[in-house]
Design a protein around this motif. Structure first.
Motif, PDB file in Angstrom:
ATOM      1  N   VAL A  70       0.836  -1.201   0.000  1.00 44.25           N
ATOM      2  CA  VAL A  70       0.000   0.000   0.000  1.00 44.25           C
ATOM      3  C   VAL A  70       0.873   1.254   0.000  1.00 44.25           C
ATOM      4  O   VAL A  70       0.616   2.206  -0.759  1.00 44.25           O
ATOM      5  CB  VAL A  70      -0.958   0.001   1.209  1.00 44.25           C
ATOM      6  N   ALA A  71       1.919   1.270   0.815  1.00 42.75           N
ATOM      7  CA  ALA A  71       2.813   2.431   0.862  1.00 42.75           C
ATOM      8  C   ALA A  71       3.462   2.666  -0.492  1.00 42.75           C
ATOM      9  O   ALA A  71       3.596   3.815  -0.947  1.00 42.75           O
ATOM     10  CB  ALA A  71       3.869   2.227   1.941  1.00 42.75           C
ATOM     11  N   ASP A  72       3.844   1.586  -1.170  1.00 43.85           N
ATOM     12  CA  ASP A  72       4.458   1.711  -2.491  1.00 43.85           C
ATOM     13  C   ASP A  72       3.459   2.261  -3.509  1.00 43.85           C
ATOM     14  O   ASP A  72       3.807   3.118  -4.336  1.00 43.85           O
ATOM     15  CB  ASP A  72       4.970   0.343  -2.946  1.00 43.85           C
ATOM     16  N   LEU A  73       2.213   1.798  -3.466  1.00 45.98           N
ATOM     17  CA  LEU A  73       1.179   2.288  -4.370  1.00 45.98           C
ATOM     18  C   LEU A  73       0.991   3.795  -4.219  1.00 45.98           C
ATOM     19  O   LEU A  73       0.971   4.545  -5.208  1.00 45.98           O
ATOM     20  CB  LEU A  73      -0.138   1.563  -4.094  1.00 45.98           C
ATOM     21  N   PHE A  74       0.861   4.251  -2.994  1.00 42.90           N
ATOM     22  CA  PHE A  74       0.610   5.675  -2.768  1.00 42.90           C
ATOM     23  C   PHE A  74       1.834   6.527  -3.083  1.00 42.90           C
ATOM     24  O   PHE A  74       1.689   7.675  -3.537  1.00 42.90           O
ATOM     25  CB  PHE A  74       0.132   5.901  -1.338  1.00 42.90           C
ATOM     26  N   ALA A  75       3.018   5.972  -2.885  1.00 38.99           N
ATOM     27  CA  ALA A  75       4.223   6.700  -3.276  1.00 38.99           C
ATOM     28  C   ALA A  75       4.251   6.923  -4.780  1.00 38.99           C
ATOM     29  O   ALA A  75       4.630   8.003  -5.264  1.00 38.99           O
ATOM     30  CB  ALA A  75       5.466   5.937  -2.821  1.00 38.99           C
ATOM     31  N   CYS A  76       3.826   5.922  -5.533  1.00 38.42           N
ATOM     32  CA  CYS A  76       3.769   6.055  -6.996  1.00 38.42           C
ATOM     33  C   CYS A  76       2.722   7.078  -7.419  1.00 38.42           C
ATOM     34  O   CYS A  76       2.949   7.865  -8.351  1.00 38.42           O
ATOM     35  CB  CYS A  76       3.472   4.701  -7.626  1.00 38.42           C
ATOM     36  N   ILE A  77       1.585   7.084  -6.735  1.00 38.68           N
ATOM     37  CA  ILE A  77       0.543   8.066  -7.049  1.00 38.68           C
ATOM     38  C   ILE A  77       1.043   9.480  -6.780  1.00 38.68           C
ATOM     39  O   ILE A  77       0.868  10.393  -7.606  1.00 38.68           O
ATOM     40  CB  ILE A  77      -0.727   7.775  -6.217  1.00 38.68           C
ATOM     41  N   LYS A  78       1.696   9.675  -5.648  1.00 39.27           N
ATOM     42  CA  LYS A  78       2.194  11.005  -5.310  1.00 39.27           C
ATOM     43  C   LYS A  78       3.274  11.446  -6.285  1.00 39.27           C
ATOM     44  O   LYS A  78       3.322  12.618  -6.703  1.00 39.27           O
ATOM     45  CB  LYS A  78       2.734  11.007  -3.880  1.00 39.27           C
ATOM     46  N   ALA A  79       4.143  10.517  -6.682  1.00 35.31           N
ATOM     47  CA  ALA A  79       5.216  10.870  -7.612  1.00 35.31           C
ATOM     48  C   ALA A  79       4.660  11.236  -8.984  1.00 35.31           C
ATOM     49  O   ALA A  79       5.165  12.158  -9.641  1.00 35.31           O
ATOM     50  CB  ALA A  79       6.195   9.699  -7.737  1.00 35.31           C
ATOM     51  N   ARG A  80       3.620  10.551  -9.415  1.00 32.63           N
ATOM     52  CA  ARG A  80       3.077  10.791 -10.760  1.00 32.63           C
ATOM     53  C   ARG A  80       2.124  11.972 -10.820  1.00 32.63           C
ATOM     54  O   ARG A  80       2.161  12.769 -11.769  1.00 32.63           O
ATOM     55  CB  ARG A  80       2.367   9.540 -11.266  1.00 32.63           C
ATOM     56  N   PHE A  81       1.259  12.110  -9.784  1.00 31.42           N
ATOM     57  CA  PHE A  81       0.208  13.126  -9.852  1.00 31.42           C
ATOM     58  C   PHE A  81       0.385  14.260  -8.842  1.00 31.42           C
ATOM     59  O   PHE A  81      -0.236  15.315  -8.996  1.00 31.42           O
ATOM     60  CB  PHE A  81      -1.160  12.478  -9.639  1.00 31.42           C
TER      61      PHE A  81
END
Length: 274
Positions: A70-81
């Motif tokens: 879950v932490a990895d998913l949200f890190a990717c979302i924050k980095a992209r958007f």
């Protein structure tokens, strides 16, 4: 109703209610992100959602019962958007196997047929593994995703979180599945508590507690059931039918919009069953 320029994540978005909500968000103009554990379903859902909206759907494998994933998913979302405007905590597991069918049918027969009262033995026969598996996905997953979402939303003082609970968490209609009912009751209480905590930060947290939903899983249950068993179930619903996924999805669009004053509410479309 529009969700233009919103970044929205739907967990468990590759099938069933989650897919229906993600499609509704895409049609309302949102940039939609979905996660799920089945890659084949995820790829098919991504194509369908992309075709329905203005943006390419982003799809990622994620088991929400894993804090690290879950932490990895949200890190990717924050980095992209750079932000997340809407989180729908939809990922979950429910009582849909053959053993669940047997308990469900026994319970609903008991509720709709005159017979001597007795203990039904559902809780006393439940294993540790069954209990913990439901809590891992249905409760821990909601917490992990909510925590990560708030870490993005709180600094921006903006966000909508929608938790998918169940009528099972607020009634005895699912007494055949005490592990499922307990987790959905926990989601309801978590919703109300977090809503009161973060409302001052302009973050709206609410829950949808569905009654019967006409999902593919329940369609399979109906196929396995006799006509009498289906009729017994409908006896418990005053409206006499299950809700359509689109009817639930439209509510999720409303709760993601700016057109309401709802905080900490548990809205239960259930055809009058509760």
């Amino acid at each position: 109703m529009t969700l233009e320029n919103r970044i929205a994540l739907v967990t468990g978005g590759a099938r069933g209610l989650g897919l229906s909500i993600a499609l509704a968000y895409a049609r309302a103009g949102a940039q939609t992100i979905i996660c799920d554990i089945n890659e084949e379903n995820l790829n098919a859902a991504r194509e369908e959602i992309t075709a329905a909206g203005k943006h390419e759907c982003v799809a990622r494998i994620c088991d929400v019962s894993s804090s690290a994933q879950v932490a990895d998913l949200f890190a990717c979302i924050k980095a992209r958007f750079g932000r997340l405007d809407v989180l729908v905590n939809n990922a979950g597991i429910g009582p849909i196997g053959p053993e669940d069918d047997a308990r469900r049918n026994r319970h609903w027969d008991y509720m709709t047929t005159p017979m001597p009262r007795q203990a039904l033995g559902f809780t006393s026969s439940m294993s540790d593994e069954q209990w913990h598996r439901y809590w891992g996905v249905n409760v821990h997953g909601v917490f992990y995703c909510t925590r990560e979402a708030l870490r993005i939303m709180e600094p921006r003082r903006s966000g909508k979180i929608i938790n998918i609970a169940s009528i099972a968490g607020m009634s005895t209609i699912s007494a055949h599945s005490p592990h499922y009912s307990a987790t959905k009751g926990a989601v309801i209480t978590f919703t109300r508590t977090v809503a009161a905590e973060v409302a001052g930060g302009n973050i709206y947290v609410n829950a949808i507690a569905p009654g019967g939903i006409q999902t593919p899983d329940f369609e399979k249950y109906f196929v396995r059931s006799s006509e009498e068993q289906k009729n017994r179930l409908m006896q418990l619903i005053p409206l006499g039918r299950f809700g359509k996924m689109e009817e639930y999805a439209s509510l999720a669009v409303y709760l993601a919009s700016d057109n309401h004053y709802l905080v900490g509410q548990v809205i239960s479309p259930n055809g009058g069953a509760v």
